[in-house]
Structures are given as C-alpha cells and as structure tokens.
Scaffold this active site. Structure first.
Site, PDB file in Angstrom:
ATOM      1  N   ARG A  18       0.820  -1.214   0.000  1.00 41.21           N
ATOM      2  CA  ARG A  18       0.000   0.000   0.000  1.00 41.21           C
ATOM      3  C   ARG A  18       0.857   1.268   0.000  1.00 41.21           C
ATOM      4  O   ARG A  18       0.422   2.331  -0.424  1.00 41.21           O
ATOM      5  CB  ARG A  18      -0.912  -0.017   1.241  1.00 41.21           C
ATOM      6  CG  ARG A  18      -1.778   1.221   1.437  1.00 41.21           C
ATOM      7  CD  ARG A  18      -2.852   1.317   0.373  1.00 41.21           C
ATOM      8  NE  ARG A  18      -3.672   2.514   0.583  1.00 41.21           N
ATOM      9  CZ  ARG A  18      -4.813   2.547   1.237  1.00 41.21           C
ATOM     10  NH1 ARG A  18      -5.290   1.428   1.790  1.00 41.21           N
ATOM     11  NH2 ARG A  18      -5.498   3.663   1.368  1.00 41.21           N
ATOM     12  N   HIS A  43      14.769 -10.896   6.818  1.00 41.44           N
ATOM     13  CA  HIS A  43      15.501 -11.390   5.646  1.00 41.44           C
ATOM     14  C   HIS A  43      15.427 -10.324   4.554  1.00 41.44           C
ATOM     15  O   HIS A  43      14.560 -10.377   3.676  1.00 41.44           O
ATOM     16  CB  HIS A  43      14.902 -12.706   5.166  1.00 41.44           C
ATOM     17  CG  HIS A  43      15.710 -13.393   4.104  1.00 41.44           C
ATOM     18  ND1 HIS A  43      15.747 -14.770   3.977  1.00 41.44           N
ATOM     19  CD2 HIS A  43      16.511 -12.919   3.128  1.00 41.44           C
ATOM     20  CE1 HIS A  43      16.525 -15.096   2.947  1.00 41.44           C
ATOM     21  NE2 HIS A  43      16.993 -13.974   2.423  1.00 41.44           N
ATOM     22  N   GLU A  70      18.848 -12.882   8.133  1.00 43.22           N
ATOM     23  CA  GLU A  70      19.068 -13.908   7.115  1.00 43.22           C
ATOM     24  C   GLU A  70      19.419 -13.264   5.783  1.00 43.22           C
ATOM     25  O   GLU A  70      18.969 -12.156   5.484  1.00 43.22           O
ATOM     26  CB  GLU A  70      17.795 -14.738   6.919  1.00 43.22           C
ATOM     27  CG  GLU A  70      17.310 -15.473   8.131  1.00 43.22           C
ATOM     28  CD  GLU A  70      16.029 -16.246   7.844  1.00 43.22           C
ATOM     29  OE1 GLU A  70      15.696 -17.127   8.653  1.00 43.22           O
ATOM     30  OE2 GLU A  70      15.364 -15.967   6.821  1.00 43.22           O
ATOM     31  N   HIS A 201      11.218 -22.829   7.868  1.00 44.44           N
ATOM     32  CA  HIS A 201      10.563 -22.775   6.557  1.00 44.44           C
ATOM     33  C   HIS A 201       9.340 -23.688   6.553  1.00 44.44           C
ATOM     34  O   HIS A 201       9.448 -24.907   6.584  1.00 44.44           O
ATOM     35  CB  HIS A 201      11.486 -23.164   5.395  1.00 44.44           C
ATOM     36  CG  HIS A 201      11.035 -22.556   4.088  1.00 44.44           C
ATOM     37  ND1 HIS A 201      11.469 -21.339   3.638  1.00 44.44           N
ATOM     38  CD2 HIS A 201      10.137 -22.978   3.170  1.00 44.44           C
ATOM     39  CE1 HIS A 201      10.901 -21.046   2.486  1.00 44.44           C
ATOM     40  NE2 HIS A 201      10.074 -22.019   2.190  1.00 44.44           N
ATOM     41  N   ASP A 202       8.191 -23.056   6.528  1.00 44.54           N
ATOM     42  CA  ASP A 202       6.890 -23.726   6.477  1.00 44.54           C
ATOM     43  C   ASP A 202       6.530 -24.511   7.731  1.00 44.54           C
ATOM     44  O   ASP A 202       5.621 -25.342   7.714  1.00 44.54           O
ATOM     45  CB  ASP A 202       6.777 -24.630   5.236  1.00 44.54           C
ATOM     46  CG  ASP A 202       6.639 -23.828   3.956  1.00 44.54           C
ATOM     47  OD1 ASP A 202       6.361 -22.620   4.043  1.00 44.54           O
ATOM     48  OD2 ASP A 202       6.820 -24.395   2.860  1.00 44.54           O
TER      49      ASP A 202
END
Length: 252
Positions: A18, A43, A70, A201-202
């Site tokens: 936005r 990251h 990261e 991750h996930d």
C-alpha cells in the site's frame, strides 16, 4: 528449550503493498517480543520487496531478545541511494546482530528454496564465517536435511546450521514419521559435530509440535509466513502464545 524467533518479513510485505508506514514493522517487533517471542528474524532481499535495509536499522535499537538477519552474503541492492549499505555483508557488519543466517537464495527468489552445498562452497563459507566470528557474530548455515551437508558445514567454521524444513512440511500430513526421518538424522550429525541446531521454513501450528518433540537439541525455530497468516485470524498476541505452547514453553 527451543526458542521461537518470529520472522516479520510478511508484515513489511503488507506495508509495501500500500505504501506508507502501516503496518508498522518496528512496532510489530516490539509487540512480538512483549508477547513472548524470543527472537526477531528479518531477511532483507536485494529488491527490498518486504524488509528494507532502513527497517533493519529501525528495528535494531528495540531488540531485547535476539536479532537474527538472514540472507545471501553475495546479495547487493540494485538501487542504494539512501546512504545505507549496498551489500548484505556491510549491512550485517554495521548492525552487528546476535546471529546471521547464511541462505543461498538467488537475487530473484520468491522465497528460500534450498540449502548450501557445504562441500562445493566450503572455502567461501569458511571465509564468511571467519569474518563474522572475528566480529563476535554467531553464524548459522542454511542446509538441506542431509547429514553430509551438516557435517561439512562444521568444516566451514559456522556455529550452527539451520535445517530447511519445507520437505518436512510437505510430507507431514501424509506420513509424519517419514517426514521427520531425514531431519532426525541431520540433527544427530549436527550434535556429533558440535554444531547448534536451528530450523525453519513452512513450520506451522499443524506440524511444529511433532517436529520440536522429536528433533534432538533443537535450539531455535524461525517462523514467519504461517505465523503471520494465523495472526490474520487469531491476532498476533494469541498466535505467538499458541506457537510457544507447541514448543512446550507453556502448559497446554
């Protein structure tokens, strides 16, 4: 106990969609820590499509837990006209976070999608880890759940490895034991080499508890996308509390 580091990249993604300053990523970092997060992860990527280098500078002073940055040490911003560092390495060395997690993502990667080949990149990673060690910054190398890649990471001079857990998340719904097996073996290799162990991750409310209970000496998980998605429905404070419960920090 396994620490929860909240990756706030997705909060910056919403802001950038936005324009302006809402949601406020600095305030989000303050609130995540207030509500129990034991670390904040960012990251910054070269295109700054979510966390910007300026965000990293804004967040650093309010960190009261642990700051983890990261990124790929080779990455550089294409347009750096704000007076801030152009390269990831210069950013990290200027900010001096508690931990830097080295991720081999390409310049145009949507998200991290593989770990380092710690054999082919040994000399390079050894040089990078040596720089961070000399500055008192803990280094973690992002690796696939391959015991050999973990063992060779120790040759690179890092302090920890972070296991890339996407394959675990994909297989877990059908076969949790099969999903976990390579990660368990990788965790044993890390312990044998004297490396600290992170994962990310996930990981989600669906699969985190089984992973944390069955991976030995898991020190830290970094969770962003799933946690922020859950927060859209449940609220950020409640969501962080639920993730902490999955890590057995609180009574169920």
């Amino acid at each position: 106990m396994t620490r929860l580091s909240v990756n706030i990249n997705k909060i910056a993604t919403v802001r950038n969609a936005r324009g302006g300053s809402l949601p406020d990523v600095r305030q989000a970092a303050i609130d995540c820590q207030k509500w129990g997060a034991e670390g904040i992860t960012v990251h910054p990527r070269p295109d700054e499509r979510h966390i910007r280098y300026s965000d990293v500078y804004a967040i650093k002073p309010i960190i009261v837990t642990e700051f983890n940055i990261e990124g790929n040490p080779l990455s550089e911003r294409a347009c750096a006209t704000d007076g801030l560092p152009k390269s990831f390495m210069d950013l990290v060395l200027d900010i001096h976070p508690d931990q830097v997690t080295l991720v081999p993502d390409s310049q145009n990667a949507i998200t991290s999608n593989h770990g380092w080949d710690t054999i082919a990149n040994r000399d390079y990673l050894r040089k990078i880890c040596g720089i961070f060690r000399s500055e008192g910054i803990r280094s973690s190398i992002f690796v696939d759940p391959d015991p050999e890649m973990v063992r060779r990471a120790a040759d690179c001079g890092c302090d920890r490895v972070e296991l890339y857990t996407q394959s675990y998340a994909e297989i877990y719904p059908e076969n949790p034991e099969q999903a976990l097996e390579p990660f368990y073996k990788a965790a044993l290799a890390a312990r044998e080499e004297g490396l600290g162990l992170n994962a990310g991750h996930d990981l989600s409310l669906v699969n985190l508890e089984y992973f944390a209970k069955n991976i030995p000496a898991l020190m830290e998980v970094s969770i962003g996308h799933a946690l922020i998605c859950d927060a859209l429905y449940l609220g950020l404070e409640k969501t962080i509390g639920l993730y902490l419960k999955k890590l057995l920090h609180l009574q169920s």
